[in-house]
Design a protein around this motif. Structure first.
Motif, PDB file in Angstrom:
ATOM      1  N   GLY A 147      33.491  81.809  12.849  1.00  0.00           N
ATOM      2  CA  GLY A 147      34.835  82.383  12.948  1.00  0.00           C
ATOM      3  C   GLY A 147      34.951  83.377  14.094  1.00  0.00           C
ATOM      4  N   ALA A 148      33.949  84.240  14.224  1.00  0.00           N
ATOM      5  CA  ALA A 148      33.976  85.241  15.297  1.00  0.00           C
ATOM      6  C   ALA A 148      33.918  84.584  16.673  1.00  0.00           C
ATOM      7  CB  ALA A 148      32.807  86.214  15.125  1.00  0.00           C
ATOM      8  N   THR A 149      33.048  83.603  16.834  1.00  0.00           N
ATOM      9  CA  THR A 149      32.929  82.965  18.147  1.00  0.00           C
ATOM     10  C   THR A 149      34.102  82.024  18.429  1.00  0.00           C
ATOM     11  OG1 THR A 149      31.412  81.300  17.243  1.00  0.00           O
ATOM     12  CG2 THR A 149      30.429  83.236  18.317  1.00  0.00           C
ATOM     13  N   THR A 150      34.749  81.536  17.391  1.00  0.00           N
ATOM     14  CA  THR A 150      35.974  80.757  17.595  1.00  0.00           C
ATOM     15  C   THR A 150      37.092  81.656  18.110  1.00  0.00           C
ATOM     16  OG1 THR A 150      35.345  79.123  15.939  1.00  0.00           O
ATOM     17  CG2 THR A 150      37.694  79.285  16.465  1.00  0.00           C
ATOM     18  N   LEU A 151      37.127  82.897  17.654  1.00  0.00           N
ATOM     19  CA  LEU A 151      38.099  83.857  18.206  1.00  0.00           C
ATOM     20  C   LEU A 151      37.814  84.106  19.688  1.00  0.00           C
ATOM     21  CD1 LEU A 151      38.454  86.479  15.334  1.00  0.00           C
ATOM     22  CD2 LEU A 151      40.162  84.826  16.116  1.00  0.00           C
ATOM     23  N   VAL A 152      36.532  84.209  20.047  1.00  0.00           N
ATOM     24  CA  VAL A 152      36.162  84.360  21.464  1.00  0.00           C
ATOM     25  C   VAL A 152      36.662  83.144  22.241  1.00  0.00           C
ATOM     26  CG1 VAL A 152      34.221  84.434  23.085  1.00  0.00           C
ATOM     27  CG2 VAL A 152      34.180  85.850  21.019  1.00  0.00           C
ATOM     28  N   TYR A 153      36.433  81.945  21.679  1.00  0.00           N
ATOM     29  CA  TYR A 153      36.911  80.718  22.318  1.00  0.00           C
ATOM     30  C   TYR A 153      38.429  80.789  22.529  1.00  0.00           C
ATOM     31  CZ  TYR A 153      38.675  76.055  22.951  1.00  0.00           C
ATOM     32  OH  TYR A 153      39.367  74.979  23.451  1.00  0.00           O
ATOM     33  N   ALA A 154      39.167  81.146  21.477  1.00  0.00           N
ATOM     34  CA  ALA A 154      40.637  81.153  21.545  1.00  0.00           C
ATOM     35  C   ALA A 154      41.135  82.114  22.620  1.00  0.00           C
ATOM     36  CB  ALA A 154      41.219  81.514  20.183  1.00  0.00           C
ATOM     37  N   VAL A 155      40.538  83.283  22.710  1.00  0.00           N
ATOM     38  CA  VAL A 155      40.951  84.261  23.724  1.00  0.00           C
ATOM     39  C   VAL A 155      40.660  83.713  25.120  1.00  0.00           C
ATOM     40  CG1 VAL A 155      40.443  86.541  24.689  1.00  0.00           C
ATOM     41  CG2 VAL A 155      40.777  86.274  22.225  1.00  0.00           C
ATOM     42  N   LEU A 156      39.440  83.205  25.328  1.00  0.00           N
ATOM     43  CA  LEU A 156      39.098  82.668  26.647  1.00  0.00           C
ATOM     44  C   LEU A 156      39.967  81.474  27.020  1.00  0.00           C
ATOM     45  CD1 LEU A 156      35.197  82.890  26.581  1.00  0.00           C
ATOM     46  CD2 LEU A 156      36.765  84.217  28.004  1.00  0.00           C
ATOM     47  N   PHE A 157      40.196  80.567  26.069  1.00  0.00           N
ATOM     48  CA  PHE A 157      41.028  79.398  26.338  1.00  0.00           C
ATOM     49  C   PHE A 157      42.434  79.832  26.741  1.00  0.00           C
ATOM     50  CE2 PHE A 157      43.964  76.004  25.192  1.00  0.00           C
ATOM     51  CZ  PHE A 157      43.364  74.901  25.792  1.00  0.00           C
ATOM     52  N   THR A 158      42.970  80.783  26.004  1.00  0.00           N
ATOM     53  CA  THR A 158      44.329  81.263  26.292  1.00  0.00           C
ATOM     54  C   THR A 158      44.394  81.901  27.675  1.00  0.00           C
ATOM     55  OG1 THR A 158      44.719  81.596  23.940  1.00  0.00           O
ATOM     56  CG2 THR A 158      46.180  82.754  25.449  1.00  0.00           C
ATOM     57  N   VAL A 159      43.403  82.709  28.015  1.00  0.00           N
ATOM     58  CA  VAL A 159      43.375  83.380  29.318  1.00  0.00           C
ATOM     59  C   VAL A 159      43.213  82.374  30.458  1.00  0.00           C
ATOM     60  CG1 VAL A 159      41.991  84.940  30.761  1.00  0.00           C
ATOM     61  CG2 VAL A 159      42.559  85.591  28.423  1.00  0.00           C
ATOM     62  N   LEU A 160      42.378  81.351  30.243  1.00  0.00           N
ATOM     63  CA  LEU A 160      42.062  80.393  31.307  1.00  0.00           C
ATOM     64  C   LEU A 160      42.969  79.164  31.325  1.00  0.00           C
ATOM     65  CD1 LEU A 160      38.170  80.477  30.926  1.00  0.00           C
ATOM     66  CD2 LEU A 160      39.558  81.651  32.657  1.00  0.00           C
ATOM     67  N   PHE A 169      44.490  77.287  34.383  1.00  0.00           N
ATOM     68  CA  PHE A 169      43.702  76.388  35.238  1.00  0.00           C
ATOM     69  C   PHE A 169      43.753  74.945  34.750  1.00  0.00           C
ATOM     70  CE2 PHE A 169      41.610  80.533  35.822  1.00  0.00           C
ATOM     71  CZ  PHE A 169      41.727  80.646  37.199  1.00  0.00           C
ATOM     72  N   GLY A 170      44.411  74.720  33.623  1.00  0.00           N
ATOM     73  CA  GLY A 170      44.469  73.400  33.005  1.00  0.00           C
ATOM     74  C   GLY A 170      43.691  73.423  31.702  1.00  0.00           C
ATOM     75  N   TYR A 171      44.091  72.547  30.784  1.00  0.00           N
ATOM     76  CA  TYR A 171      43.474  72.594  29.457  1.00  0.00           C
ATOM     77  C   TYR A 171      41.995  72.229  29.486  1.00  0.00           C
ATOM     78  CZ  TYR A 171      43.423  67.521  28.855  1.00  0.00           C
ATOM     79  OH  TYR A 171      43.157  66.191  28.994  1.00  0.00           O
ATOM     80  N   LEU A 172      41.588  71.280  30.335  1.00  0.00           N
ATOM     81  CA  LEU A 172      40.196  70.852  30.325  1.00  0.00           C
ATOM     82  C   LEU A 172      39.245  71.902  30.912  1.00  0.00           C
ATOM     83  CD1 LEU A 172      38.347  68.678  29.317  1.00  0.00           C
ATOM     84  CD2 LEU A 172      38.633  67.490  31.496  1.00  0.00           C
ATOM     85  N   PRO A 173      39.524  72.462  32.097  1.00  0.00           N
ATOM     86  CA  PRO A 173      38.644  73.524  32.596  1.00  0.00           C
ATOM     87  C   PRO A 173      38.597  74.736  31.642  1.00  0.00           C
ATOM     88  CG  PRO A 173      40.046  72.746  34.372  1.00  0.00           C
ATOM     89  CD  PRO A 173      40.545  72.109  33.100  1.00  0.00           C
ATOM     90  N   ALA A 174      39.732  75.088  31.081  1.00  0.00           N
ATOM     91  CA  ALA A 174      39.770  76.209  30.137  1.00  0.00           C
ATOM     92  C   ALA A 174      38.930  75.896  28.909  1.00  0.00           C
ATOM     93  CB  ALA A 174      41.209  76.508  29.734  1.00  0.00           C
ATOM     94  N   HIS A 175      39.038  74.676  28.431  1.00  0.00           N
ATOM     95  CA  HIS A 175      38.287  74.260  27.244  1.00  0.00           C
ATOM     96  C   HIS A 175      36.786  74.261  27.503  1.00  0.00           C
ATOM     97  CE1 HIS A 175      37.053  72.137  23.698  1.00  0.00           C
ATOM     98  NE2 HIS A 175      36.676  71.076  24.385  1.00  0.00           N
ATOM     99  N   VAL A 176      36.378  73.703  28.623  1.00  0.00           N
ATOM    100  CA  VAL A 176      34.943  73.623  28.930  1.00  0.00           C
ATOM    101  C   VAL A 176      34.360  75.028  29.107  1.00  0.00           C
ATOM    102  CG1 VAL A 176      33.252  72.850  30.648  1.00  0.00           C
ATOM    103  CG2 VAL A 176      35.054  71.295  29.869  1.00  0.00           C
ATOM    104  N   ALA A 177      35.033  75.888  29.842  1.00  0.00           N
ATOM    105  CA  ALA A 177      34.528  77.252  30.070  1.00  0.00           C
ATOM    106  C   ALA A 177      34.479  78.042  28.756  1.00  0.00           C
ATOM    107  CB  ALA A 177      35.409  77.971  31.090  1.00  0.00           C
ATOM    108  N   ALA A 178      35.546  77.984  27.973  1.00  0.00           N
ATOM    109  CA  ALA A 178      35.577  78.716  26.708  1.00  0.00           C
ATOM    110  C   ALA A 178      34.533  78.178  25.732  1.00  0.00           C
ATOM    111  CB  ALA A 178      36.978  78.645  26.100  1.00  0.00           C
ATOM    112  N   SER A 203      51.891  73.272  22.880  1.00  0.00           N
ATOM    113  CA  SER A 203      51.665  74.703  23.081  1.00  0.00           C
ATOM    114  C   SER A 203      50.174  75.017  23.069  1.00  0.00           C
ATOM    115  CB  SER A 203      52.365  75.497  21.978  1.00  0.00           C
ATOM    116  OG  SER A 203      51.695  75.292  20.738  1.00  0.00           O
ATOM    117  N   VAL A 204      49.844  76.162  23.623  1.00  0.00           N
ATOM    118  CA  VAL A 204      48.457  76.624  23.602  1.00  0.00           C
ATOM    119  C   VAL A 204      48.005  76.770  22.150  1.00  0.00           C
ATOM    120  CG1 VAL A 204      46.938  78.567  24.164  1.00  0.00           C
ATOM    121  CG2 VAL A 204      48.591  77.773  25.843  1.00  0.00           C
TER     122      VAL A 204
END
Length: 159
Positions: A41-54, A57-66, A124-125
């Motif tokens: 749960g905690a690391t999924t929140l990290v993922y969600a924040v990073l995905f939203t911020v990135l 750049f497009g959903y795929l680059p944001a997804h891979v980086a997060a 939506s994001v």
């Protein structure tokens, strides 16, 4: 029975919290699964924040980086907190074992996002993150089984 003040009821609350904490710190499968879910749960929140911020750049680059950042973080927390294996399992070993299962998750979540993007180009994001969280939850169960039973240290055999 009601308490005359909150101060007189506090020991019961403290005992309940202490009991829950002690239960989660145990070494049985249920306690490990509880810690696994908390870390997830905690690391999924990290993922969600990073995905939203990135996401710009497009959903795929944001997804891979997060996914990369949150996976490395989750693997380390699982090694140290979930399975208390910090002394037994090297960092790189933990990353490779859990990361292998995570790569399957990356492919599944990337494919899911691709399908969502094809079917609903203006999703939506929040919808994208919800989809990834759902698929990640299912892959998380797979990871727990792999880390708990497949990758655990084997007892030494005596001849």
């Amino acid at each position: 029975m009601t308490c005359p003040s909150l101060l007189t009821c506090r020991p019961a609350v403290d005992n309940a919290v202490d009991n829950v904490v002690a239960r989660v710190r145990a070494e049985d499968t249920l306690a490990q699964f509880a810690r696994f879910v908390l870390v997830g749960g905690a690391t999924t929140l990290v993922y969600a924040v990073l995905f939203t911020v990135l996401e710009g750049f497009g959903y795929l680059p944001a997804h891979v980086a997060a996914t990369a950042v949150s996976t490395v973080l989750a693997n380390e927390f699982h090694r140290r907190l979930t399975f208390h294996a910090g002394e037994r399992v090297h960092w790189l070993t933990a990353q490779l074992e859990a990361g292998g299962v995570s790569v399957i998750g990356l492919f599944l979540t990337s494919a899911s996002l691709g399908v969502l993007n094809a079917l609903v180009p203006d999703a939506s994001v929040l919808a994208q993150v919800a989809l990834v969280v759902t698929v990640t939850g299912l892959v998380g169960l797979m990871r727990f089984v792999a880390l708990r039973w497949l990758f655990r240290p084997r007892a030494a055999r005596t001849a």
